[in-house]
Write an enzyme that holds these catalytic residues in place. Structure first.
Site, PDB file in Angstrom:
ATOM      1  N   GLU A 186       0.315  -5.452  -5.827  1.00 48.27           N
ATOM      2  CA  GLU A 186      -0.029  -4.562  -6.937  1.00 48.27           C
ATOM      3  C   GLU A 186       1.148  -3.742  -7.436  1.00 48.27           C
ATOM      4  OE1 GLU A 186      -2.787  -0.570  -7.516  1.00 48.27           O
ATOM      5  OE2 GLU A 186      -3.616  -2.266  -6.416  1.00 48.27           O
ATOM      6  N   ASP A 229       0.826  -1.200   0.000  1.00 45.08           N
ATOM      7  CA  ASP A 229       0.000   0.000   0.000  1.00 45.08           C
ATOM      8  C   ASP A 229       0.866   1.258   0.000  1.00 45.08           C
ATOM      9  OD1 ASP A 229      -2.564  -1.455   0.352  1.00 45.08           O
ATOM     10  OD2 ASP A 229      -1.682  -2.001   2.262  1.00 45.08           O
TER      11      ASP A 229
END
Length: 410
Positions: A274, A19
């Site tokens: 990600e 994140d």
């Protein structure tokens, strides 16, 4: 004279480095953009675990006058909102910040609030991208990173894209020189991942290939996983020979620029989450993606959606190349009728790496010719996909265009 558009990004760390990595990359890219009419973004990144952000920073970040890294205290007392406030992955604001934003929007219609969502290739994302969302007394807008023109693009910066394009431009020549060398250099792999039983099977496949391999294992969860699977206690600087031809070494976590160079220089990248997958894809090197696990197999739905999107895109590239070669001069060689078979092998490997391979399919990692076959069959897929991605507008470019249009209309 430059004028600043103030922009705040709020990040709550859930996925270890992931994140914070996404948010730091985006904050850096937005702060470096040159906007129309001499404008620029003045970006503040509020993170609830600043020590994680600090691990990922590059030396240039502290010298960037348009970027400020802040601690997201709970609550954030005395917060003065910027013109644009971005909530990463729909993280909830603390009560004081939420109340401040509610009051500002109620009285002045500002700030513009954006919910940056997780990366997904699922078809419904295109329909939800940029839609307004009233909730908790605020109106915000969804912004979905993605792979198509109807999404928000991918989180890349121009310097890294240029490095990837340079590598892609010389990939064919380099491969030929390596193949003709009397003593091939060791095949290098990077490993950045979560707990994953598939790593052991992959190592077995590398051993069976007979090729000299060097696996660079990053400290943290990736190293913990290797230690657990092999009953070891490796730490940074330690090495281990899994087989006579497979050498593992533990390397320390690094900042963004250091990790970028690892992705560019390794022959094969094992990535997670990600942020690292987005960067690995652009290099053109083979990769396997360990997607963040979710309940009821939701992550496997996302993984298959990504592979479907990749296959559709490459099919379209092939079709354009067949009808008008000049339209796809940067797409690489035509994959032609072999595309479906190549994608089937890639899908098997991806599903196996995520412990989701159907029982009726043989595990590709345990096949003696896995590595050479995967290189031969899937290598052109990765190259064509990277060339396509490197030509697309980035997340920061699409996000800035959206912000400017909304501010101009308000």
């Amino acid at each position: 004279m430059e004028t600043a558009i103030s922009l705040d990004i709020f990040c709550r760390v859930i996925d270890n480095y992931g994140d914070a990595g996404v948010c730091l990359h985006l904050a850096r890219s937005l702060s470096e953009l040159k906007l129309p009419h001499g404008q620029h973004f003045a970006v503040r990144l509020f993170c609830d675990q600043p020590e994680v952000t600090a691990t990922l920073t590059d030396p240039s970040d502290s010298a960037n006058p348009h970027l400020k890294l802040c601690t997201w205290e709970q609550p954030l007392v005395g917060y003065e909102p910027s013109a644009v406030v971005l909530s990463a992955f729909s993280c909830r604001f603390d009560e004081v910040t939420l109340k401040t934003l509610q009051q500002r929007q109620q009285h002045s219609g500002q700030p513009l609030i954006i919910n940056l969502e997780y990366l997904s290739a699922e078809p419904w994302v295109e329909d939800c991208h940029q839609l307004p969302s009233p909730a908790e007394g605020l109106t915000s807008h969804f912004f979905f990173p993605g792979f198509t023109a109807r999404t928000g693009g991918l989180n890349l910066d121009p310097d890294f894209i240029a490095q990837c394009q340079s590598r892609l431009g010389s990939a064919t020549t380099t491969a030929t020189a390596t193949d003709s060398a009397p003593t091939p250099a060791p095949y290098t792999l990077s490993l950045f991942g979560y707990d994953n039983p598939a790593v052991l099977r992959l190592l077995q496949g590398l051993a069976a290939s007979g090729r000299n391999c060097v696996l660079k294992v990053f400290a943290g969860l990736a190293c913990d996983n290797l230690n657990q699977r092999l009953g070891l206690t490796l730490t940074v600087g330690d090495s281990y020979d899994f087989a006579p031809n497979v050498h593992c070494t533990v390397v320390p976590m690094t900042g963004h620029s250091g990790y970028d160079q690892t992705l560019l220089k390794c022959d094969f990248n094992l990535v997670r989450g990600e942020d690292s997958i987005v960067r690995a894809m652009h290099t053109g090197h083979p990769f396997l993606w360990q997607i963040y696990p979710q309940e009821e197999g939701a992550h496997i739905v996302k993984l298959n959606a990504f592979l479907d999107c990749m296959e559709r895109t490459l099919q379209a590239q092939n079709a354009a190349l067949e009808t008008e070669p000049s339209a796809c001069s940067n797409s690489g060689s035509n994959l032609s009728a072999n595309l479906s078979a190549r994608m089937a092998l890639l899908r098997r490997a991806m599903l196996s790496y995520n412990e989701a391979l159907p029982q009726d399919q043989a595990d590709p990692f345990l096949e003696p010719d896995f590595l050479p076959r995967f290189e031969r069959e899937c290598g052109p897929l990765f190259t064509a996909w990277a060339r396509y991605l490197c030509a697309q507008p980035t997340l920061s470019q699409r996000l800035s265009a959206f912000i400017l249009s909304k501010l101009a209309a308000s």
